[in-house]
Each structure stands twice: as structure tokens, then as C-alpha cells.
Design a protein around this motif. Structure first.
Motif, PDB file in Angstrom:
ATOM      1  N   UNK A 143      49.895  62.116  37.840  1.00  0.00           N
ATOM      2  CA  UNK A 143      48.740  61.227  37.897  1.00  0.00           C
ATOM      3  C   UNK A 143      47.466  61.888  37.363  1.00  0.00           C
ATOM      4  N   UNK A 144      47.595  63.082  36.830  1.00  0.00           N
ATOM      5  CA  UNK A 144      46.415  63.828  36.390  1.00  0.00           C
ATOM      6  C   UNK A 144      45.629  63.086  35.314  1.00  0.00           C
ATOM      7  N   UNK A 145      46.323  62.515  34.340  1.00  0.00           N
ATOM      8  CA  UNK A 145      45.642  61.821  33.247  1.00  0.00           C
ATOM      9  C   UNK A 145      44.817  60.639  33.768  1.00  0.00           C
ATOM     10  N   UNK A 146      45.385  59.876  34.707  1.00  0.00           N
ATOM     11  CA  UNK A 146      44.651  58.742  35.288  1.00  0.00           C
ATOM     12  C   UNK A 146      43.448  59.224  36.089  1.00  0.00           C
ATOM     13  N   UNK A 147      43.657  60.269  36.903  1.00  0.00           N
ATOM     14  CA  UNK A 147      42.543  60.791  37.704  1.00  0.00           C
ATOM     15  C   UNK A 147      41.398  61.240  36.810  1.00  0.00           C
ATOM     16  N   UNK A 148      41.730  62.000  35.784  1.00  0.00           N
ATOM     17  CA  UNK A 148      40.690  62.548  34.909  1.00  0.00           C
ATOM     18  C   UNK A 148      39.979  61.455  34.117  1.00  0.00           C
ATOM     19  N   UNK A 149      40.719  60.415  33.719  1.00  0.00           N
ATOM     20  CA  UNK A 149      40.098  59.320  32.980  1.00  0.00           C
ATOM     21  C   UNK A 149      39.150  58.533  33.874  1.00  0.00           C
ATOM     22  N   UNK A 150      39.563  58.273  35.104  1.00  0.00           N
ATOM     23  CA  UNK A 150      38.677  57.587  36.050  1.00  0.00           C
ATOM     24  C   UNK A 150      37.437  58.432  36.301  1.00  0.00           C
ATOM     25  N   UNK A 151      37.631  59.739  36.476  1.00  0.00           N
ATOM     26  CA  UNK A 151      36.491  60.624  36.679  1.00  0.00           C
ATOM     27  C   UNK A 151      35.544  60.627  35.498  1.00  0.00           C
ATOM     28  N   UNK A 152      36.104  60.651  34.296  1.00  0.00           N
ATOM     29  CA  UNK A 152      35.271  60.659  33.089  1.00  0.00           C
ATOM     30  C   UNK A 152      34.421  59.386  33.002  1.00  0.00           C
ATOM     31  N   UNK A 153      35.032  58.249  33.268  1.00  0.00           N
ATOM     32  CA  UNK A 153      34.315  56.980  33.178  1.00  0.00           C
ATOM     33  C   UNK A 153      33.237  56.861  34.252  1.00  0.00           C
ATOM     34  N   UNK A 154      33.550  57.325  35.461  1.00  0.00           N
ATOM     35  CA  UNK A 154      32.542  57.284  36.533  1.00  0.00           C
ATOM     36  C   UNK A 154      31.380  58.208  36.199  1.00  0.00           C
ATOM     37  N   UNK A 195      30.314  58.969  33.217  1.00  0.00           N
ATOM     38  CA  UNK A 195      29.512  58.306  32.193  1.00  0.00           C
ATOM     39  C   UNK A 195      28.645  57.201  32.797  1.00  0.00           C
ATOM     40  N   UNK A 196      29.206  56.471  33.746  1.00  0.00           N
ATOM     41  CA  UNK A 196      28.483  55.337  34.336  1.00  0.00           C
ATOM     42  C   UNK A 196      27.327  55.773  35.220  1.00  0.00           C
ATOM     43  N   UNK A 197      27.498  56.903  35.903  1.00  0.00           N
ATOM     44  CA  UNK A 197      26.482  57.345  36.873  1.00  0.00           C
ATOM     45  C   UNK A 197      25.607  58.488  36.371  1.00  0.00           C
ATOM     46  N   UNK A 198      26.078  59.175  35.325  1.00  0.00           N
ATOM     47  CA  UNK A 198      25.353  60.356  34.863  1.00  0.00           C
ATOM     48  C   UNK A 198      25.547  61.551  35.765  1.00  0.00           C
ATOM     49  N   UNK A 199      26.574  61.490  36.613  1.00  0.00           N
ATOM     50  CA  UNK A 199      26.807  62.559  37.585  1.00  0.00           C
ATOM     51  C   UNK A 199      28.168  63.212  37.353  1.00  0.00           C
ATOM     52  N   UNK A 200      28.296  64.428  37.830  1.00  0.00           N
ATOM     53  CA  UNK A 200      29.566  65.143  37.766  1.00  0.00           C
ATOM     54  C   UNK A 200      30.537  64.547  38.782  1.00  0.00           C
ATOM     55  N   UNK A 201      31.808  64.464  38.417  1.00  0.00           N
ATOM     56  CA  UNK A 201      32.832  63.971  39.334  1.00  0.00           C
ATOM     57  C   UNK A 201      33.768  65.118  39.696  1.00  0.00           C
ATOM     58  N   UNK A 202      33.957  65.329  40.975  1.00  0.00           N
ATOM     59  CA  UNK A 202      34.879  66.354  41.469  1.00  0.00           C
ATOM     60  C   UNK A 202      36.050  65.670  42.164  1.00  0.00           C
ATOM     61  N   UNK A 203      37.274  66.059  41.783  1.00  0.00           N
ATOM     62  CA  UNK A 203      38.476  65.506  42.400  1.00  0.00           C
ATOM     63  C   UNK A 203      38.959  66.425  43.512  1.00  0.00           C
ATOM     64  N   UNK A 204      39.211  65.844  44.670  1.00  0.00           N
ATOM     65  CA  UNK A 204      39.746  66.592  45.798  1.00  0.00           C
ATOM     66  C   UNK A 204      41.179  66.114  46.037  1.00  0.00           C
ATOM     67  N   UNK A 243      29.399  51.971  39.925  1.00  0.00           N
ATOM     68  CA  UNK A 243      30.842  52.223  39.960  1.00  0.00           C
ATOM     69  C   UNK A 243      31.617  50.920  40.111  1.00  0.00           C
ATOM     70  N   UNK A 244      31.113  49.998  40.922  1.00  0.00           N
ATOM     71  CA  UNK A 244      31.799  48.716  41.068  1.00  0.00           C
ATOM     72  C   UNK A 244      31.814  47.950  39.742  1.00  0.00           C
TER      73      UNK A 244
END
Length: 351
Positions: free
Chosen positions: A55-66, A68-77, A300-301
Motif C-alpha cells: 500500500x506504499x504507493x497509495x499512501x505516498x500519493x495521498x500524502x503528496x496530494x494532501x 499540495x492542498x495544504x502547503x504542509x508536510x505529511x508524515x505517515x505513521x 482536505x475534504x
């Protein structure tokens, strides 16, 4: 002299006030009356089911899009336990999560700041068919043990070794346990059967195991550690294929694919059959409004429910594509906003 002393006192007070405010970022009132900082990092916690390499590709793509949308770094736990994921969200250590409906309800009961933000629709593109399936499965070679008069019967699971997913799993515990209790409580011997009984073993089961993920529960069955196992269709879809019968129907036989990834790599070619199939409301994305704040919630919504998200093949992959992603698309599936009350049918299972 007095003027100088007053100036120093004002200066000291200003320094202390700045230090106490944390310096950067807005704050949001927490559920317990404190302040949680809305910072420049979006922390997203994932269940064990979605924490794997597949599921890494999906997680990273969702993180990348979020990001871009927020201008913030996304950290996956990533987690290996349902409880860890829920605790992280409830205790203001995460902003966003993809959870089961039962876990969402448990989290919201403990922290009212937990809110739904989006859920995957069904093939229709609406919530009318936004469902997946809770399975009870047995090994193909032993299916005769679980039938009465030629039909599968819950009566036959008494005194077996049974595997659940986690006691916070909707389709891997809450739904099957509700069905089991409803069935056996009609019998005098099990009239007082409780959820705690099912978690601990007796008086119904000879042993109870927890797989800690849907994949883990399925492997408990296929490896011989359990006689019967509860898990859901979507969580094992990438690892198994239909071998006989119609998908998501009682009696359907599934086979573990050749070359299946961990943890199914040790049980490739093994087959199981479904003795029970129950529809379940789709899992939501949820947020902790105490730490994410309204501005990021709205951004994000808007992203999650966009056409861009629905058409992203790293997140929604066609069923016959041979690719692995968080969601499978067979029709008009997409993410839509969902209100808390939509999950009331799951709440009813606890009453």
C-alpha cells in the motif's frame, strides 16, 4: 528607578507570554479544555491492514496530494496494532486516519473532536451501495464439518479455534460477534453469552486468536492455527482470487494467488470457503478537529472528494488492472463527504 523596574517587569511578562504561546502556529481547543497546536505537519496514522509495502504507493500519493492542498508536510505513521492507531488519533497525536466504522465510533466516544471527513461510495457513486463484506471462512478440505443438512450452520463453530482481527475491527469482530451472539443466545447453554466471552474463549470457543489485521486473521486460518476465521473481502482482495462460485456468496471458494506477498507468501495455493457473508458500511477517513483545524479540514475534504482523487490510479485502481491500490474501482466509486449519523447502524450493534 521605578520606571526602569516597571519596564523590566513588562519585558519579562512579554517574554513569558511568548514562550507559553509556543511561538508559531494557531491553537485549537481540545476536548479536555486544553490547547492543541495546529502546526505545519499533517500526521496521518494507518491501520496494520494498510501499513504494508503493497500500500506504499497509495499512501505516498495521498500524502503528496494532501501536502499540495495544504502547503504542509505529511508524515505517515504505520502501525502493527489497531489499538495503537486509535490511541494515536484520540490522544491528539495524529490529524488524519483511515479507520473502520467501529473504530471511528470508539474513537469519537472518547474524543468528540474525532469527525468523519469522507468515505468511499459503492459502484453507483453514491452511499446507497457503499458496503464491503464481513466473512466467516473455513478451509475447503474441512468445510463438511461446518454444515448441517448440507448447509453451513453457525451451530458448528462451537468448541472451535476461532480467529478475529481485533476487538476494534468492525468486519473482523463487531459484526461477526453480533451475529454469533444473536444466534447462540437463543440456546439455554449460551443464553448469557457476551462480547467478553468471545474475546476470551470459553464458553463458546476452545481458543480465540487475534490476527491484528485482516490478513493476519486469514493466515491464522490457512496455516492451521484457527478452524474458523473472520476477516473482510477488501482487505484480502490483492492476495486471493475466486476459485469457485460467485464472489461474496456463501459457499464461494477463494485461492491464495501464486506469488502473493507477505503474510500470504507462506500459504500460496491454499483455499478457503465462505460460510457466512454480511454487508458492512464502508470505512471512513476521519480527522481530529482539535489538531487539524477547520481550514485544513476544508482543504482536505475538498481534495478527497474531488474528481482528481477519484481518477487517480495510484489510489483507485481498476479491478482487472493487476495493480494494487487502496481502493478498487468497478464502476463510479469515489470519495464523498459523510455525516456521523450515517454510522448509526453500527452503533446499534453495541446496544
Amino acid at each position: 528607578m521605578k520606571t526602569k523596574l516597571l519596564f523590566l517587569m513588562i519585558l519579562l511578562f512579554t517574554v513569558l507570554l511568548t514562550a507559553c504561546s509556543g511561538g508559531n502556529g494557531d491553537t485549537a481547543k481540545t476536548n479536555n479544555g486544553g490547547n492543541a497546536k495546529v502546526d505545519d505537519v499533517i500526521k496521518m496514522v494507518w491501520y496494520p491492514n494498510e501499513s504494508g509495502e503493497n500500500m506504499k504507493a497509495s499512501r505516498e500519493e495521498i500524502g503528496r496530494l494532501i501536502s499540495e492542498a495544504t502547503g504542509k508536510k505529511v508524515e505517515h505513521q504505520l502501525t502493527t496494532d489497531y489499538a495503537i492507531a486509535i490511541e494515536t488519533l484520540v490522544n491528539n497525536k495524529a490529524d488524519l486516519a483511515f479507520t473502520g466504522s467501529q473504530a471511528y465510533i470508539e474513537a469519537k466516544n472518547r474524543n468528540d473532536a474525532i469527525q468523519t471527513i469522507a468515505v468511499k461510495t459503492g459502484k453507483s457513486g453514491t452511499l446507497d451501495d457503499a458496503k464491503y463484506h464481513s466473512w466467516l471462512a473455513v478451509n475447503v478440505d474441512e468445510q463438511g464439518k461446518y454444515k448441517k443438512n448440507g448447509k453451513f450452520s453457525l451451530d458448528t463453530i462451537a468448541n472451535t479455534k476461532f480467529s478475529f482481527v481485533s476487538n476494534s475491527s468492525t468486519s473482523g469482530f463487531k459484526v461477526p460477534s453480533a451475529n454469533i451472539i444473536a444466534h447462540f443466545s437463543k440456546q439455554d447453554k449460551y443464553a448469557n453469552l457476551t462480547l467478553e466471552d468471545l474475546m476470551e474463549g470459553g464458553p463458546l470457543f476452545s481458543q480465540v486468536l487475534f490476527g491484528n489485521s485482516h490478513q493476519g486473521s486469514a493466515v491464522n486460518l490457512l496455516s492451521g492455527n484457527a478452524d474458523v476465521a473472520a476477516f473482510c473481502d477488501t482487505c484480502v482482495d490483492d492476495y486471493v482470487e475466486i476459485a469457485d462460485g460467485d464472489e461474496n456468496t456463501v459457499g464461494a471458494v477463494y485461492r491464495v494467488k501464486d506469488g502473493a506477498a507477505e503474510p500470504f507468501n507462506t500459504v500460496q495455493g491454499k483455499e478457503f470457503t465462505l460460510m457466512s457473508v454480511t454487508p458492512v458500511l464502508n470505512e471512513p477517513f476521519v480527522v481530529n478537529k482539535d489538531v487539524i483545524g477547520q481550514e485544513d479540514f476544508d482543504k482536505i475534504q475538498k481534495l478527497l472528494t474531488s474528481d482528481e482523487m477519484a481518477n487517480n490510479e495510484k489510489i483507485f485502481t481498476a479491478k482487472d488492472s493487476g495493480q494494487t491500490a487502496l481502493f478498487t474501482k468497478e464502476g463510479q466509486e469515489r470519495l464523498v463527504a459523510v455525516e456521523d449519523k450515517w454510522y448509526d447502524p453500527i452503533r446499534e450493534l453495541s446496544k
